[in-house]
Design a protein around this motif. Sequence first.
Motif, mmCIF file in Angstrom:
data_model
loop_
_atom_site.group_PDB
_atom_site.id
_atom_site.type_symbol
_atom_site.label_atom_id
_atom_site.label_comp_id
_atom_site.label_asym_id
_atom_site.label_seq_id
_atom_site.Cartn_x
_atom_site.Cartn_y
_atom_site.Cartn_z
ATOM 1 N N LEU A 1 -5.580 -6.193 -3.355
ATOM 2 C CA LEU A 1 -6.170 -5.680 -2.116
ATOM 3 C C LEU A 1 -5.667 -4.279 -1.813
ATOM 4 O O LEU A 1 -6.428 -3.415 -1.364
ATOM 5 C CB LEU A 1 -5.828 -6.625 -0.962
ATOM 6 C CG LEU A 1 -6.478 -8.019 -1.010
ATOM 7 C CD1 LEU A 1 -5.944 -8.887 0.124
ATOM 8 C CD2 LEU A 1 -7.988 -7.901 -0.942
ATOM 9 N N ALA A 2 -4.370 -4.043 -2.071
ATOM 10 C CA ALA A 2 -3.809 -2.716 -1.820
ATOM 11 C C ALA A 2 -4.456 -1.671 -2.721
ATOM 12 O O ALA A 2 -4.748 -0.553 -2.280
ATOM 13 C CB ALA A 2 -2.296 -2.746 -2.032
ATOM 14 N N ARG B 1 0.831 -1.212 0.000
ATOM 15 C CA ARG B 1 0.000 0.000 0.000
ATOM 16 C C ARG B 1 0.860 1.254 0.000
ATOM 17 O O ARG B 1 0.637 2.187 -0.768
ATOM 18 C CB ARG B 1 -0.931 0.017 1.218
ATOM 19 C CG ARG B 1 -2.272 -0.640 0.999
ATOM 20 C CD ARG B 1 -3.264 -0.191 2.073
ATOM 21 N NE ARG B 1 -2.732 -0.371 3.419
ATOM 22 C CZ ARG B 1 -3.045 -1.384 4.219
ATOM 23 N NH1 ARG B 1 -3.894 -2.309 3.836
ATOM 24 N NH2 ARG B 1 -2.518 -1.472 5.428
ATOM 25 N N GLN C 1 -7.496 -1.785 -3.956
ATOM 26 C CA GLN C 1 -8.856 -1.541 -3.457
ATOM 27 C C GLN C 1 -8.849 -0.648 -2.211
ATOM 28 O O GLN C 1 -9.742 0.183 -2.041
ATOM 29 C CB GLN C 1 -9.534 -2.870 -3.156
ATOM 30 C CG GLN C 1 -9.890 -3.661 -4.413
ATOM 31 C CD GLN C 1 -10.471 -5.021 -4.078
ATOM 32 O OE1 GLN C 1 -9.847 -5.824 -3.405
ATOM 33 N NE2 GLN C 1 -11.679 -5.271 -4.556
ATOM 34 N N ASP C 2 -7.831 -0.807 -1.366
ATOM 35 C CA ASP C 2 -7.735 0.038 -0.177
ATOM 36 C C ASP C 2 -7.454 1.494 -0.549
ATOM 37 O O ASP C 2 -7.951 2.421 0.102
ATOM 38 C CB ASP C 2 -6.625 -0.467 0.748
ATOM 39 C CG ASP C 2 -6.988 -1.768 1.454
ATOM 40 O OD1 ASP C 2 -8.184 -2.132 1.430
ATOM 41 O OD2 ASP C 2 -6.073 -2.411 2.010
ATOM 42 N N HIS D 1 -1.127 -9.595 -2.756
ATOM 43 C CA HIS D 1 -1.617 -8.429 -2.024
ATOM 44 C C HIS D 1 -1.868 -7.209 -2.898
ATOM 45 O O HIS D 1 -2.488 -6.244 -2.426
ATOM 46 C CB HIS D 1 -0.608 -8.046 -0.935
ATOM 47 C CG HIS D 1 -0.395 -9.116 0.089
ATOM 48 N ND1 HIS D 1 -1.407 -9.578 0.904
ATOM 49 C CD2 HIS D 1 0.719 -9.818 0.434
ATOM 50 C CE1 HIS D 1 -0.922 -10.517 1.717
ATOM 51 N NE2 HIS D 1 0.368 -10.679 1.448
#
Length: 410
Positions: free
Chosen positions: A267-268, A238, A270-271, A264
């Motif tokens: 997911l990063a 992230r 999307q965050d 990951h």
Amino acid sequence: MSQCDCTTSQHLLPLEVALAHLLEFMPDPLVSEPVELHQALGRVLAMDQHALLDVPAWDNSAMDGYALRASDLPAAGGWLPVLGRVAAGDQADLLAPQTAVRIFTGAPLPPGADSVVPQEQCRVEGGQVLLPALTPGQHVRRQAEELRRGDLLVPKGQRLRAQDIGLLASHGLARIPVYRRLRVALVSSGDELREPGQPVAGGQIYDANRYTLLSLLQGWGMEVIDGGCLADDLALTRNRLAELAGQADVLLSSGGVSVGEEDHLKLAVQDLGSLQLWRLAIQPGKPLAFGEVAGTPWIGLPGNPVAVLVTALMVARPWLLKAQGCLTDNPMPYLLPAGFDWPKARPRRQFLRGRHESCATGQQAVLHENQGSAMLSAACWAAGLVEIEPERTLKQGDLVRYWPFEQLLV
């Protein structure tokens, strides 16, 4: 574009649908900058360029030979005295009646002359030339027969090639406006990756993908920010993506977009922003993703080396070139007879490593025997990609679409 439920959807997007979505999602237009003509190769023109001159600027000779007035020569040909010579760069004097003048390719046609006879068709003796019968106007390049002042020379959005630059130079243009290079931040993902030149331990591999993509981006005229390798850690991923998003026009990654516990990247993203699409109905290359990180577009390519190459060429390339301002790029596949059978239909569109070879009927597309998505050596053997539509079977001789690398790597 609405955000998809990419974390749960099992739907695979057809390539054409995915490309249409991607091409609707463009960053802000790049600013233009003037560059010297000799530095413009591969840059994208930011403004239409028009002819400053007639081309040719005057009537001139297309041959080394003799210029004359066609009406001064008998229908069957005959002798005329030779008075003077005109070379390229000379100013031609008025042609005297009933005479010819020695002339060279590119030289201006003397006023009064309307035709040129090639020297190999003539015989010269004692200051006279024997000329054959001719067609009035032959071997003369007329003023403005190629271009008139004000005609479009090279359109906005053209990636400049050697011939484009030569044409611009022929009109005296020394500096031209081009778009700033697209800044692409490039990363790989995975704890197993090591840089070439470093030692590797068990379970570790060298990072081929980042070097493949770096080379492609350079060939497409992009400015690359090398972001290195991302560790398999969500927080670190992230932070690094957020940092690179502030430096680049677009983020491009390989790996980390599948369904593994250590993947990951997705997911990063999307965050930090949104995921617009995930998973294509192609093979290799299914786990491709697209989204944005803090407003910066992101293209997430798969992790297998051949899947990276295929998705970079067939998906990332058209998007990146449009983002660079290119409006004229349109690679076209060839239709070639298959030099192989394809007896089992597949649900996903196939991009197979192949090349064209001579056969009894002309040319045919043949495949490398190893089509695994991790086998980059097959892509090095190949000269292009053989495309097979979903749910299609083939017999040898059926036509297939063949995408030569020479159209896609530049």
